[in-house]
Design a protein around this motif. Structure first.
Motif, PDB file in Angstrom:
ATOM      1  N   UNK A   1      63.800  31.475 -34.078  1.00 53.84           N
ATOM      2  CA  UNK A   1      63.895  30.694 -35.296  1.00 53.84           C
ATOM      3  C   UNK A   1      62.941  31.220 -36.343  1.00 53.84           C
ATOM      4  N   UNK A   2      63.016  30.635 -37.508  1.00 50.32           N
ATOM      5  CA  UNK A   2      62.234  31.061 -38.663  1.00 50.32           C
ATOM      6  C   UNK A   2      60.748  30.817 -38.454  1.00 50.32           C
ATOM      7  N   UNK A   3      59.927  31.492 -39.244  1.00 55.30           N
ATOM      8  CA  UNK A   3      58.495  31.187 -39.228  1.00 55.30           C
ATOM      9  C   UNK A   3      58.284  29.706 -39.561  1.00 55.30           C
TER      10      UNK A   3
ATOM     11  N   UNK B   1      72.746  30.547 -27.717  1.00 56.70           N
ATOM     12  CA  UNK B   1      73.682  29.790 -26.883  1.00 56.70           C
ATOM     13  C   UNK B   1      73.682  28.336 -27.352  1.00 56.70           C
ATOM     14  N   UNK B   2      72.514  27.890 -27.824  1.00 58.54           N
ATOM     15  CA  UNK B   2      72.365  26.522 -28.339  1.00 58.54           C
ATOM     16  C   UNK B   2      71.590  26.579 -29.645  1.00 58.54           C
ATOM     17  N   UNK B   3      72.030  25.807 -30.628  1.00 56.68           N
ATOM     18  CA  UNK B   3      71.265  25.619 -31.851  1.00 56.68           C
ATOM     19  C   UNK B   3      70.829  24.166 -31.890  1.00 56.68           C
ATOM     20  N   UNK B   4      69.535  23.959 -32.051  1.00 56.95           N
ATOM     21  CA  UNK B   4      68.974  22.619 -32.120  1.00 56.95           C
ATOM     22  C   UNK B   4      68.402  22.446 -33.526  1.00 56.95           C
ATOM     23  N   UNK B   5      69.027  21.579 -34.300  1.00 56.35           N
ATOM     24  CA  UNK B   5      68.558  21.305 -35.649  1.00 56.35           C
ATOM     25  C   UNK B   5      67.489  20.225 -35.579  1.00 56.35           C
ATOM     26  N   UNK B   6      66.338  20.536 -36.138  1.00 58.15           N
ATOM     27  CA  UNK B   6      65.195  19.627 -36.104  1.00 58.15           C
ATOM     28  C   UNK B   6      65.270  18.711 -37.321  1.00 58.15           C
ATOM     29  N   UNK B   7      65.343  17.423 -37.066  1.00 56.69           N
ATOM     30  CA  UNK B   7      65.431  16.425 -38.140  1.00 56.69           C
ATOM     31  C   UNK B   7      64.057  16.178 -38.747  1.00 56.69           C
TER      32      UNK B   7
ATOM     33  N   UNK C   1      72.011  32.454 -35.343  1.00 56.16           N
ATOM     34  CA  UNK C   1      73.214  31.712 -34.923  1.00 56.16           C
ATOM     35  C   UNK C   1      74.067  32.526 -33.955  1.00 56.16           C
ATOM     36  N   UNK C   2      74.204  33.817 -34.242  1.00 54.35           N
ATOM     37  CA  UNK C   2      75.020  34.674 -33.381  1.00 54.35           C
ATOM     38  C   UNK C   2      74.402  34.831 -31.991  1.00 54.35           C
ATOM     39  N   UNK C   3      73.089  34.912 -31.916  1.00 55.53           N
ATOM     40  CA  UNK C   3      72.419  35.136 -30.636  1.00 55.53           C
ATOM     41  C   UNK C   3      72.264  33.873 -29.800  1.00 55.53           C
TER      42      UNK C   3
ATOM     43  N   UNK D   1      67.831  29.700 -27.495  1.00 59.33           N
ATOM     44  CA  UNK D   1      67.898  28.455 -28.248  1.00 59.33           C
ATOM     45  C   UNK D   1      67.332  28.709 -29.639  1.00 59.33           C
ATOM     46  N   UNK D   2      68.143  28.430 -30.643  1.00 58.88           N
ATOM     47  CA  UNK D   2      67.718  28.580 -32.039  1.00 58.88           C
ATOM     48  C   UNK D   2      67.187  27.244 -32.533  1.00 58.88           C
ATOM     49  N   UNK D   3      65.920  27.217 -32.915  1.00 56.19           N
ATOM     50  CA  UNK D   3      65.357  26.038 -33.570  1.00 56.19           C
ATOM     51  C   UNK D   3      65.656  26.163 -35.055  1.00 56.19           C
ATOM     52  N   UNK D   4      66.565  25.357 -35.543  1.00 57.89           N
ATOM     53  CA  UNK D   4      66.974  25.392 -36.945  1.00 57.89           C
ATOM     54  C   UNK D   4      66.246  24.277 -37.698  1.00 57.89           C
ATOM     55  N   UNK D   5      65.494  24.683 -38.699  1.00 53.53           N
ATOM     56  CA  UNK D   5      64.717  23.741 -39.494  1.00 53.53           C
ATOM     57  C   UNK D   5      65.071  23.970 -40.959  1.00 53.53           C
ATOM     58  N   UNK D   6      65.406  22.899 -41.700  1.00 56.95           N
ATOM     59  CA  UNK D   6      65.744  23.064 -43.114  1.00 56.95           C
ATOM     60  C   UNK D   6      64.595  23.695 -43.911  1.00 56.95           C
TER      61      UNK D   6
END
Length: 187
Positions: A15-17, A150-156, A146-148, A104-109
């Motif tokens: 995930x991003x910095x 298996x799971x994307x977890x969006x952090x609220x 996203x491509x890599x 697992x991709x930690x997706x944070x806005x």
């Protein structure tokens, strides 16, 4: 001579910095009862100095070579939770190696990331214009994450790291939902 059993990470966080890979990774490792490893920390330990110093002394291209080596070593040797540096996924050999792992991709806005990194003084690749640089970084890296994954977890917004770790644990293979302690209520 018998072959050594393969050691594979239970989960690899990308995930991003500022996404919380290290914080959430430590908590996830605790939930799973496994070790935690961060390739940024590995890189700093092997270089004997902090990442900003490595970047300043040797430049980004050399840093990326060191980072690639750290990721490949960790993927081959670590059986717990592994957090990767945000830019490590830019390397084609790292992308290839991650294909066989539980990523697992930690997706944070963006707005949350900007709040977390502040002036980005400890992140030299973002420091002179954190907002603009982070937008550019996300534009390039998010499709790769996203491509890599298996799971994307969006952090609220406002979600605690222990809650994120619990959600990830429930997604992992062989880990039934509800098999982990509930997150503590806020005090």
């Amino acid at each position: 001579m018998p072959s050594r059993p393969e050691r594979r990470p239970a989960a690899v966080l990308i995930g991003a910095p500022g996404a919380g890979k290290t914080t959430v990774g430590r908590l996830l490792a605790g939930l799973l009862g496994v070790g935690f490893r961060d390739t940024d920390a590995d890189l700093e330990a092997s270089a004997g100095t902090a990442i900003p110093d490595i970047l300043h002394r040797t430049g980004e291209a050399h840093f990326r070579l060191l980072e690639r080596a750290a990721v490949h070593r960790a993927l081959a040797r670590h059986a717990g939770v592994l957090a990767l540096g945000g830019g490590s996924v830019l390397d084609a050999s790292v992308q290839q190696a991650l294909r066989s792992h539980t990523v697992v991709h930690l997706a944070v806005p963006l707005e949350q990331l900007l709040d977390r990194i502040g002036d980005a003084a400890s992140r030299p690749l973002l420091a002179d214009d954190p907002g603009g640089r982070l937008r550019t970084v996300l534009g390039v890296r998010t499709p790769i994450y996203r491509r890599l994954a298996r799971h994307t977890v969006t952090v609220a917004a406002g979600e605690r790291p222990d809650e994120v770790a619990g959600r990830i644990a429930a997604l992992l293979p062989g880990r039934p939902a509800g098999a982990f302690p509930r997150a503590k209520e806020p005090v």
